[in-house]
Design a protein around this motif. Structure first.
Motif, PDB file in Angstrom:
ATOM      1  N   ARG A 280       0.740  -1.138  -0.033  1.00  0.00           N
ATOM      2  CA  ARG A 280       0.010   0.025   0.030  1.00  0.00           C
ATOM      3  C   ARG A 280       0.821   1.286  -0.056  1.00  0.00           C
ATOM      4  O   ARG A 280       0.498   2.349  -0.791  1.00  0.00           O
ATOM      5  CB  ARG A 280      -0.889   0.137   1.062  1.00  0.00           C
ATOM      6  N   ASP A 283       1.998   1.829  -3.475  1.00  0.00           N
ATOM      7  CA  ASP A 283       0.970   2.451  -4.204  1.00  0.00           C
ATOM      8  C   ASP A 283       0.738   3.867  -3.962  1.00  0.00           C
ATOM      9  O   ASP A 283       0.359   4.866  -5.003  1.00  0.00           O
ATOM     10  CB  ASP A 283      -0.562   1.794  -3.815  1.00  0.00           C
ATOM     11  N   ARG A 287       1.018   7.522  -6.319  1.00  0.00           N
ATOM     12  CA  ARG A 287      -0.078   8.458  -6.200  1.00  0.00           C
ATOM     13  C   ARG A 287       0.564   9.896  -6.264  1.00  0.00           C
ATOM     14  O   ARG A 287       0.239  10.557  -6.745  1.00  0.00           O
ATOM     15  CB  ARG A 287      -1.256   8.015  -5.328  1.00  0.00           C
TER      16      ARG A 287
END
Length: 306
Positions: A280, A283, A287
């Protein structure tokens, strides 16, 4: 071409190619060359009297040299500037190194330890799964600021000379900017200038993570955590990343066999974490990169309109 447009191209080039082994196995990476210079100066000057003054001289030499090389490369045109900037950004390689820790943890704890040892300086031999995961996420947050947002920021501000100055100082801080008997005086100037150059980028990275995770209501908590951190800058992106992932970071860790009881970041959040939280974090790295690319692209658009 505007500096902002060159940065958009460099961000995309770095994201696409990263640091290809076929290239850097044949020639020295610029960061390695900077490190070799710093290492030679350390060996030659870091002894005897007036170590702080010698350290100041090293930083002045690095800054002047970086400005000169950056100016010279800038004269070679836009393509050279884009390639040089992309080489000195670290988005794809950062994600790859952090993801390798998560992949390693899914194989076994020893493999996770082996992978995280490649990106942190703390002792890893006896780490638990949670400590491995926390170390990877902390490294992701700090290096997102140091390796992506800060270089992009200084390229926007000062072009290739500004970017090279930042990389030279940041490399010097990573090599000699320690509070040890050997480097407390000699590395003082490098550490202080690195703190100054990262002042805005670290807080900008924090705000970008907060904007993407919608954690503005917890801003005061992040500020408090950042002020408790041993680094004046690293605590900002770490505090934001911890809340974006709802995990506790930092806390006690061992360096060279010495346990250091450091403050927790987001200490009330879950501490028993593993590979999924590291994925995560990867990710979130992409982003934030996307947000940075979007912001700079908007800047380019407005510059064309105006």
């Amino acid at each position: 071409m505007s500096t902002a447009f060159l940065l958009v191209c460099a961000l995309c080039l770095d994201a696409a190619l990263g640091e290809p082994d076929w290239l850097w196995s044949r020639v020295k990476h610029p960061a390695v060359m900077i490190g070799n210079v710093i290492g030679a100066l350390d060996k030659r000057l870091n002894h005897g009297a007036q170590r702080r003054l010698k350290g100041v001289g090293v930083v002045v030499l690095l800054v002047v040299g970086a400005l000169g090389i950056g100016w010279g490369l800038s004269l070679l045109g836009s393509v050279v500037q884009i390639i040089a900037c992309a080489i000195l950004l670290a988005q794809k390689s950062l994600v790859a190194h952090v993801r390798a820790v998560a992949d390693g943890l899914r194989v076994s704890l020893p493999e996770g330890r082996a992978q995280v040892a490649m990106i942190v300086s703390r002792d890893t031999r006896d780490m638990t799964q949670a400590q491995v995961a926390r170390s990877a996420i902390e490294s992701a947050a700090e290096n997102l600021s140091d390796g992506v947002i800060a270089p992009a920021f200084w390229f926007l501000i000062g072009g290739l000379p500004g970017l090279l100055v930042y990389k030279a100082v940041n490399t010097a801080d990573s090599m000699i900017g320690y509070r040890t008997d050997k480097y407390r005086d000699f590395g003082w100037a490098a550490a202080r200038l690195d703190d100054l150059l990262n002042l805005i980028p670290a807080r900008l990275t924090c705000m970008m993570i907060v904007a993407l995770s919608g954690q503005w209501a917890r801003w005061s908590e992040m500020v408090a955590d950042a002020h408790r951190h041993i680094s004046p800058n690293a605590g900002w992106p770490e505090a934001a990343m911890a809340r974006a992932l709802n995990v506790a970071l930092a806390g006690p860790r061992s360096y060279d066999g010495q346990l250091r009881d450091l403050a927790w970041v987001n200490g009330d959040a879950p501490r028993d974490i593993g590979a999924s939280e590291v994925f995560r974090a990867c990710d979130m790295l992409w982003r934030v990169w996307g947000l940075a690319l979007g912001l700079v692209s908007v800047w380019v658009g407005f510059s064309f309109i105006l």
